[in-house]
Design an enzyme around this catalytic site. Structure first.
Site, short mmCIF file in Angstrom:
data_model
loop_
_atom_site.label_atom_id
_atom_site.label_comp_id
_atom_site.label_asym_id
_atom_site.label_seq_id
_atom_site.Cartn_x
_atom_site.Cartn_y
_atom_site.Cartn_z
N GLU A 287 0.82 -1.14 0.17
CA GLU A 287 0.08 0.04 -0.07
C GLU A 287 0.92 1.13 0.07
O GLU A 287 0.45 2.38 -0.33
CB GLU A 287 -0.94 0.01 1.19
CG GLU A 287 -2.17 0.66 1.08
CD GLU A 287 -3.28 0.63 1.97
OE1 GLU A 287 -4.34 -0.16 1.78
OE2 GLU A 287 -2.93 0.85 3.35
N HIS A 308 7.08 -27.15 -1.04
CA HIS A 308 6.38 -28.23 -1.47
C HIS A 308 5.45 -27.65 -2.49
O HIS A 308 4.52 -28.71 -2.74
CB HIS A 308 6.08 -29.38 -0.42
CG HIS A 308 7.07 -29.90 0.42
ND1 HIS A 308 7.57 -31.26 0.01
CD2 HIS A 308 7.89 -29.35 1.27
CE1 HIS A 308 8.66 -31.43 0.76
NE2 HIS A 308 8.91 -30.43 1.45
N LYS A 422 -13.89 0.46 -4.24
CA LYS A 422 -15.14 0.92 -3.36
C LYS A 422 -16.22 1.48 -4.09
O LYS A 422 -17.42 1.53 -3.85
CB LYS A 422 -14.74 1.76 -2.09
CG LYS A 422 -13.73 1.27 -1.11
CD LYS A 422 -13.21 2.20 -0.08
CE LYS A 422 -12.27 1.51 0.94
NZ LYS A 422 -11.70 2.35 2.02
#
Length: 446
Positions: A287, A308, A422
């Site tokens: 951010e 793995h 948003k």
């Protein structure tokens, strides 16, 4: 020394002339951060926070945490992003990712409001059945969708269970000091409130009430956490000299990696308790640096588990990455591998060996394999998994992030890109004022 950066596994990938040349940029960025002359300088409260914090509120946090510990079985922390990641990272690092399943004299702690999943919220509600519950809602404004919805749900639960008067003794609000809908509502309802400082952004807020109340409820020594951060602040601020400041060396090395085509940084830990710390680190750097078409993409792994699953691409995939290993020198516990008469697995050569030693050898073998595969490794070692060491590590990465953002040429303290989803979500949900945008988005989705 609490923290050491070792450049042994990255030296062959760094040109000494480049390292010397970047020093002037580091010095300038370091000065910008300390003097508050760079972009986003209204959000530098975290730089002095380990020493210059509200002592009265700090004591209230400790007293509130004691009341919570005595009055509830389950403590629900409601927040998203920096409003929950720091607290969860510290709790799992110091205590355990299995904290809720361990025997203890502190409440179980669950985190809500960090997604929009009906199933997740219903499952926490089912856990709360027949339990005494307290909640801590954390939001600067009170209008962020994810935590606001969760707060509605859990407030209704508490009011039904305890009545309005009983519920207000179990609701704790961390929000703006004076403004915003949540602060106004909390004052009207009589909830105890704590402050999200105006000059501290969410991803830098773990050492404010945002993180400290849940951390204290978990029985973690917040005095020592702050002391570790204070010691780190003194160290990180002392000099911009790469050769004398490991924090500045980290900034220099990661920026040189970026300039040489290594645009992906993988945070590597060898203990599951560090998984949420890695998530906190990813938000901090993602951010802060990911803007203006720039930024090192932060990723993370827990080894040996992810060897793995992601081991192949880390070893032989696209060579656009480098790794930063955080290693805890002193293990908290030991486990001796037993002798097996049948030796079915052929591992009797390890009988009597501490499992920590096996993990350590796995780490060293992996580092050597990865640098042979052209994946440079920065190695950061902390003394132990104590509150002091973790507080030091948290501040180390925060300070490095601020300086690194300025070296990169971005404002490390804003997040304009977060708002895009948003606005689209509000429009599609039919929020008043978004009618035209709703129509345009729905047309695009046909």
């Amino acid at each position: 020394m609490t923290l050491r950066l070792k450049d042994k596994y990255i030296k062959s990938f760094v040109d000494e002339a480049e390292l010397k040349a970047i020093q002037s940029e580091i010095t300038c960025a370091h000065k910008q951060l300390l003097e508050g002359t760079g972009a986003g300088n209204a959000f530098l409260g975290w730089t002095t926070l380990p020493d210059d914090y509200d002592k009265e509120e700090f004591e209230r946090i400790k007293k509130a945490s004691e009341r919570i510990k005595k009055s509830c079985d389950v403590f629900v922390v409601i927040g998203i992003g920096g409003s929950y990641l720091g607290a969860r990272a510290v709790i799992e690092f110091i205590k355990s990712p299995l904290y809720n399943n361990l025997k203890k004299d502190t409440p179980d702690i669950y985190f809500a409001g960090c997604n929009i999943s009906a199933q997740y919220l219903n499952e926490i509600l089912s856990i709360c059945e027949d339990k005494d519950v307290c909640i801590n809602v954390i939001s600067k404004s009170g209008t962020t969708t994810e935590p606001a919805v969760a707060f509605r749900v859990f407030r209704a639960l508490l009011e039904k269970k305890y009545g309005k008067d009983g519920a207000k003794e179990r609701i704790f609000v961390t929000t703006d000091k004076a403004r915003g809908t949540l602060k106004k509502f909390a004052d009207e309802e009589g909830y105890e409130t704590f402050v999200v400082p105006d000059n501290v952004g969410g991803r830098f807020s773990v050492l404010t009430a945002v993180g400290l109340l849940p951390i204290s409820v978990a029985g973690i020594d917040i005095d020592m956490l702050m002391k570790g951060a204070s010691d780190a602040a003194q160290y990180c601020k002392a000099t911009a000299d790469i050769d004398k400041n490991d924090c500045m060396k980290y900034v220099a090395l990661r920026n040189l990696m970026y300039r040489n085509g290594k645009s992906l940084e993988v945070m590597v830990s060898y203990e599951p308790y560090a998984a949420m710390f890695n998530e906190w680190w990813k938000q901090l750097y993602g951010e802060s640096e990911g803007k203006d078409g720039k930024g090192i993409f932060p990723s993370s792994v827990i080894f040996s588990t992810d060897l793995h699953s992601l081991g192949q691409i880390l070893q032989d995939g696209q060579r656009n990455l480098f790794e930063t290993v955080v290693y805890v020198k002193e293990p908290a516990t030991k486990l001796e591998i037993p002798y097996d008469e049948a030796n079915v697995d052929g591992l009797n050569f390890l009988a009597g060996v501490d499992l920590n030693d096996v993990n350590n050898k796995a780490m060293k073998g992996t580092i050597l394999a990865h640098i042979d595969g052209n994946a440079p490794n920065i190695f950061i070692e902390i003394e132990d998994k104590s509150e002091h060491s973790l507080g030091y590590l948290l501040y180390f990465f925060e300070f490095a992030c601020g300086v690194s953002g300025y070296v990169l040429g971005v404002n490390p303290f804003d997040q304009p890109g977060v708002e895009a989803y948003k606005k689209n979500m509000f429009a599609l949900l039919g929020k008043p004022g978004y009618e035209e945008q709703k129509k345009a988005l729905e047309e695009r989705l046909k």
